[in-house]
Design a protein around this motif. Structure first.
Motif, PDB file in Angstrom:
ATOM      1  N   ARG A  78      23.945  17.913  -2.380  1.00 62.59           N
ATOM      2  CA  ARG A  78      24.937  17.186  -1.582  1.00 62.59           C
ATOM      3  C   ARG A  78      25.323  17.901  -0.288  1.00 62.59           C
ATOM      4  NH1 ARG A  78      30.556  14.461  -3.852  1.00 62.59           N
ATOM      5  NH2 ARG A  78      31.133  13.440  -1.878  1.00 62.59           N
ATOM      6  N   PRO A  79      25.575  19.228  -0.296  1.00 63.74           N
ATOM      7  CA  PRO A  79      25.923  19.899   0.983  1.00 63.74           C
ATOM      8  C   PRO A  79      24.850  19.743   2.046  1.00 63.74           C
ATOM      9  CG  PRO A  79      26.433  21.324  -0.871  1.00 63.74           C
ATOM     10  CD  PRO A  79      25.659  20.171  -1.428  1.00 63.74           C
ATOM     11  N   TYR A  80      23.577  19.788   1.626  1.00 69.97           N
ATOM     12  CA  TYR A  80      22.486  19.643   2.596  1.00 69.97           C
ATOM     13  C   TYR A  80      22.439  18.217   3.148  1.00 69.97           C
ATOM     14  CZ  TYR A  80      20.800  24.188   1.032  1.00 69.97           C
ATOM     15  OH  TYR A  80      20.697  25.525   0.749  1.00 69.97           O
ATOM     16  N   LEU A  81      22.691  17.241   2.268  1.00 70.35           N
ATOM     17  CA  LEU A  81      22.722  15.844   2.730  1.00 70.35           C
ATOM     18  C   LEU A  81      23.875  15.627   3.701  1.00 70.35           C
ATOM     19  CD1 LEU A  81      21.973  13.909  -0.587  1.00 70.35           C
ATOM     20  CD2 LEU A  81      20.415  14.370   1.301  1.00 70.35           C
ATOM     21  N   THR A  82      25.005  16.277   3.436  1.00 67.48           N
ATOM     22  CA  THR A  82      26.152  16.166   4.340  1.00 67.48           C
ATOM     23  C   THR A  82      25.821  16.700   5.719  1.00 67.48           C
ATOM     24  OG1 THR A  82      27.691  16.413   2.481  1.00 67.48           O
ATOM     25  CG2 THR A  82      28.564  16.824   4.687  1.00 67.48           C
ATOM     26  N   MET A  83      25.058  17.791   5.763  1.00 72.46           N
ATOM     27  CA  MET A  83      24.695  18.408   7.038  1.00 72.46           C
ATOM     28  C   MET A  83      23.772  17.523   7.869  1.00 72.46           C
ATOM     29  SD  MET A  83      24.129  22.412   6.098  1.00 72.46           S
ATOM     30  CE  MET A  83      23.958  22.830   7.829  1.00 72.46           C
ATOM     31  N   LEU A  84      23.083  16.594   7.231  1.00 75.04           N
ATOM     32  CA  LEU A  84      22.191  15.689   7.963  1.00 75.04           C
ATOM     33  C   LEU A  84      22.965  14.651   8.761  1.00 75.04           C
ATOM     34  CD1 LEU A  84      19.364  15.027   5.320  1.00 75.04           C
ATOM     35  CD2 LEU A  84      19.455  16.772   7.117  1.00 75.04           C
ATOM     36  N   ARG A  85      24.274  14.504   8.484  1.00 77.22           N
ATOM     37  CA  ARG A  85      25.138  13.527   9.174  1.00 77.22           C
ATOM     38  C   ARG A  85      24.565  12.106   9.112  1.00 77.22           C
ATOM     39  NH1 ARG A  85      26.254  18.426  10.660  1.00 77.22           N
ATOM     40  NH2 ARG A  85      27.336  18.925  12.604  1.00 77.22           N
ATOM     41  N   PRO A  86      24.338  11.556   7.933  1.00 71.36           N
ATOM     42  CA  PRO A  86      23.740  10.211   7.850  1.00 71.36           C
ATOM     43  C   PRO A  86      24.548   9.115   8.540  1.00 71.36           C
ATOM     44  CG  PRO A  86      24.581  10.931   5.709  1.00 71.36           C
ATOM     45  CD  PRO A  86      24.597  12.132   6.601  1.00 71.36           C
ATOM     46  N   THR A  87      25.879   9.295   8.624  1.00 73.98           N
ATOM     47  CA  THR A  87      26.676   8.269   9.312  1.00 73.98           C
ATOM     48  C   THR A  87      26.346   8.212  10.803  1.00 73.98           C
ATOM     49  OG1 THR A  87      28.481   9.873   9.605  1.00 73.98           O
ATOM     50  CG2 THR A  87      28.590   8.443   7.669  1.00 73.98           C
ATOM     51  N   GLN A  88      25.889   9.347  11.370  1.00 77.65           N
ATOM     52  CA  GLN A  88      25.547   9.382  12.789  1.00 77.65           C
ATOM     53  C   GLN A  88      24.234   8.653  13.089  1.00 77.65           C
ATOM     54  OE1 GLN A  88      27.632  10.556  15.028  1.00 77.65           O
ATOM     55  NE2 GLN A  88      29.076  11.349  13.542  1.00 77.65           N
ATOM     56  N   TRP A  89      23.500   8.297  12.036  1.00 76.40           N
ATOM     57  CA  TRP A  89      22.250   7.555  12.247  1.00 76.40           C
ATOM     58  C   TRP A  89      22.511   6.182  12.838  1.00 76.40           C
ATOM     59  CZ3 TRP A  89      19.697   8.715   6.799  1.00 76.40           C
ATOM     60  CH2 TRP A  89      19.338  10.075   6.756  1.00 76.40           C
ATOM     61  N   LEU A  90      23.756   5.724  12.744  1.00 71.67           N
ATOM     62  CA  LEU A  90      24.099   4.429  13.337  1.00 71.67           C
ATOM     63  C   LEU A  90      23.780   4.401  14.822  1.00 71.67           C
ATOM     64  CD1 LEU A  90      27.556   3.692  11.628  1.00 71.67           C
ATOM     65  CD2 LEU A  90      25.402   2.481  11.236  1.00 71.67           C
ATOM     66  N   LYS A  91      23.868   5.561  15.477  1.00 74.62           N
ATOM     67  CA  LYS A  91      23.585   5.629  16.918  1.00 74.62           C
ATOM     68  C   LYS A  91      22.141   5.249  17.222  1.00 74.62           C
ATOM     69  CE  LYS A  91      26.931   9.381  17.556  1.00 74.62           C
ATOM     70  NZ  LYS A  91      27.094  10.823  17.893  1.00 74.62           N
ATOM     71  N   ASN A  92      21.244   5.460  16.266  1.00 68.89           N
ATOM     72  CA  ASN A  92      19.830   5.157  16.486  1.00 68.89           C
ATOM     73  C   ASN A  92      19.532   3.657  16.433  1.00 68.89           C
ATOM     74  OD1 ASN A  92      19.084   7.919  16.734  1.00 68.89           O
ATOM     75  ND2 ASN A  92      19.164   8.123  14.519  1.00 68.89           N
ATOM     76  N   LEU A  93      20.534   2.862  16.065  1.00 68.10           N
ATOM     77  CA  LEU A  93      20.364   1.409  16.128  1.00 68.10           C
ATOM     78  C   LEU A  93      20.221   0.935  17.576  1.00 68.10           C
ATOM     79  CD1 LEU A  93      22.958   0.214  13.441  1.00 68.10           C
ATOM     80  CD2 LEU A  93      20.467   0.223  13.258  1.00 68.10           C
ATOM     81  N   MET A  94      20.485   1.854  18.512  1.00 63.90           N
ATOM     82  CA  MET A  94      20.278   1.542  19.928  1.00 63.90           C
ATOM     83  C   MET A  94      18.836   1.103  20.175  1.00 63.90           C
ATOM     84  SD  MET A  94      21.607   1.334  22.938  1.00 63.90           S
ATOM     85  CE  MET A  94      23.204   2.083  22.588  1.00 63.90           C
ATOM     86  N   LEU A  95      17.908   1.539  19.343  1.00 57.68           N
ATOM     87  CA  LEU A  95      16.499   1.145  19.458  1.00 57.68           C
ATOM     88  C   LEU A  95      16.326  -0.363  19.375  1.00 57.68           C
ATOM     89  CD1 LEU A  95      15.028   3.867  17.073  1.00 57.68           C
ATOM     90  CD2 LEU A  95      14.595   3.739  19.529  1.00 57.68           C
ATOM     91  N   PHE A  96      17.201  -1.020  18.628  1.00 56.07           N
ATOM     92  CA  PHE A  96      17.062  -2.459  18.405  1.00 56.07           C
ATOM     93  C   PHE A  96      17.891  -3.295  19.366  1.00 56.07           C
ATOM     94  CE2 PHE A  96      16.139  -0.359  14.365  1.00 56.07           C
ATOM     95  CZ  PHE A  96      14.927  -0.936  14.027  1.00 56.07           C
ATOM     96  N   PHE A  97      18.645  -2.653  20.248  1.00 57.19           N
ATOM     97  CA  PHE A  97      19.466  -3.400  21.197  1.00 57.19           C
ATOM     98  C   PHE A  97      18.642  -4.261  22.155  1.00 57.19           C
ATOM     99  CE2 PHE A  97      24.135  -2.196  21.548  1.00 57.19           C
ATOM    100  CZ  PHE A  97      24.240  -1.967  20.181  1.00 57.19           C
ATOM    101  N   PRO A  98      17.564  -3.732  22.750  1.00 57.28           N
ATOM    102  CA  PRO A  98      16.800  -4.568  23.689  1.00 57.28           C
ATOM    103  C   PRO A  98      16.305  -5.876  23.075  1.00 57.28           C
ATOM    104  CG  PRO A  98      16.207  -2.286  23.984  1.00 57.28           C
ATOM    105  CD  PRO A  98      17.065  -2.339  22.758  1.00 57.28           C
ATOM    106  N   PRO A  99      15.634  -5.861  21.908  1.00 56.33           N
ATOM    107  CA  PRO A  99      15.200  -7.140  21.351  1.00 56.33           C
ATOM    108  C   PRO A  99      16.360  -8.009  20.882  1.00 56.33           C
ATOM    109  CG  PRO A  99      14.740  -5.366  19.801  1.00 56.33           C
ATOM    110  CD  PRO A  99      15.140  -4.731  21.098  1.00 56.33           C
ATOM    111  N   PHE A 100      17.408  -7.377  20.342  1.00 58.41           N
ATOM    112  CA  PHE A 100      18.557  -8.133  19.841  1.00 58.41           C
ATOM    113  C   PHE A 100      19.249  -8.889  20.967  1.00 58.41           C
ATOM    114  CE2 PHE A 100      23.162  -8.115  18.575  1.00 58.41           C
ATOM    115  CZ  PHE A 100      23.053  -9.060  17.555  1.00 58.41           C
ATOM    116  N   LEU A 101      19.456  -8.212  22.098  1.00 54.67           N
ATOM    117  CA  LEU A 101      20.141  -8.847  23.220  1.00 54.67           C
ATOM    118  C   LEU A 101      19.224  -9.770  24.016  1.00 54.67           C
ATOM    119  CD1 LEU A 101      22.251  -5.809  24.458  1.00 54.67           C
ATOM    120  CD2 LEU A 101      23.098  -7.875  23.353  1.00 54.67           C
ATOM    121  N   ALA A 102      17.921  -9.647  23.796  1.00 53.74           N
ATOM    122  CA  ALA A 102      16.972 -10.533  24.479  1.00 53.74           C
ATOM    123  C   ALA A 102      16.696 -11.800  23.669  1.00 53.74           C
ATOM    124  CB  ALA A 102      15.664  -9.791  24.732  1.00 53.74           C
ATOM    125  N   GLY A 103      17.302 -11.894  22.503  1.00 54.39           N
ATOM    126  CA  GLY A 103      17.083 -13.068  21.669  1.00 54.39           C
ATOM    127  C   GLY A 103      15.781 -13.015  20.902  1.00 54.39           C
TER     128      GLY A 103
END
Length: 280
Positions: A3-28
């Motif tokens: 668990r401590p190692y998983l905490t250090m990976l900051r999985p909640t911060q992975w939400l920022k990588n959803l930026m990859l899908f913004f171009p197609p999402f906003l382009a319809g």
């Protein structure tokens, strides 16, 4: 002990990588089949590399983090995990992330590799430089935005580029301001750049970039008429985050989104409005 190692990976911060899908999402454009699979693999690659960046940062900032009222409780500063093990995991994550990106395409390998180099430079030196540290964070968002546009074959419009850039600066400044208000006079001991920001500079920058975000986003929505109705939501979200930071509740964007119910509802409402405006 996992668990401590998983905490250090900051999985909640992975939400920022959803930026990859913004171009197609906003382009319809809703990618399916091979395109969607490649997008998921690229998302995983950026998650691995970003987690490696957090581990590398924790390794170098271990001593300073022990002086932080919250970060001192993290696994590495508290002594819960061994630095040698963290170093090995960090290296493996970088290799795995770059390997996944290469499987997607050579171009994605370059984007992901560039992002890894940015994280490395930021952790080693650039985060100590005022203003440069904020621009480095914004550059990370732009790399992911452009990577998503390239992968899905969607052109990133100038207005969207400016909106994402200015929003990243706005949020990064908010995070810095939150740190200053939490740490007080000892802020510079934790993060070197904070010692160089005069009083009022970060707050003024937030107001400046927040207003600019609203303008650029409004201009972007004019290309998609029904999306203009999301501008009030954009303004409300900006003001809510500004209120949160000004009230001393912290400025981490991901934590703010996950722990502030109003911001979370605004985010969901914005996504729903985009679906109604563009994807119907």
């Amino acid at each position: 002990m996992i668990r401590p190692y998983l905490t250090m990976l900051r999985p909640t911060q992975w939400l920022k990588n959803l930026m990859l899908f913004f171009p197609p999402f906003l382009a319809g454009y809703l990618p399916g089949g091979p395109a969607f699979t490649e997008g998921v693999w690229l998302f995983a690659a950026f998650c691995l590399v970003s987690s490696a960046g957090y581990l590398f940062n924790d390794l170098l900032d271990c001593e300073q983090d022990r002086l932080h009222p919250r970060k001192r409780l993290r696994p590495l500063p508290s002594g819960t995990v061994a630095p040698r093990a963290v170093t090995v995991i960090c290296a493996l994550l970088v290799l795995a992330g770059l390997g996944l990106a290469r499987l997607v395409s050579p171009q994605m390998f370059l984007f992901c590799g560039g992002y890894a180099l940015l994280l490395c430079g930021y952790t080693l030196y650039l985060k100590q430089l005022p203003v440069v540290d904020i621009f480095c964070i914004a550059a990370g968002f732009l790399i992911r935005l452009q990577a998503g546009g390239t992968l899905f074959g969607v052109t990133v419009s100038p207005w969207l580029f400016l909106t994402v850039f200015l929003l990243a600066v706005f949020l990064s400044t908010g995070k810095r301001l939150g740190e200053v208000r939490l740490l007080g006079e000892g802020a510079g001991n934790h993060r070197g750049s904070l010692a160089h920001y005069p009083e009022g500079f970060l707050a003024g920058t937030m107001h400046l970039t927040g207003a600019a975000v609203l303008v650029t986003y409004a201009m972007y929505t004019l290309q998609k008429p029904r999306l203009v109705y999301s501008v009030p939501l954009c303004l409300f979200g900006l003001l809510r985050y500004l209120l949160r930071v000004s009230s001393g509740k912290g400025g981490d964007p991901t934590e703010s989104l996950l722990h502030d119910r109003v911001l979370l509802v605004v985010g969901i409402a914005w996504a729903a409005l985009v679906v109604w405006s563009i994807h119907r």
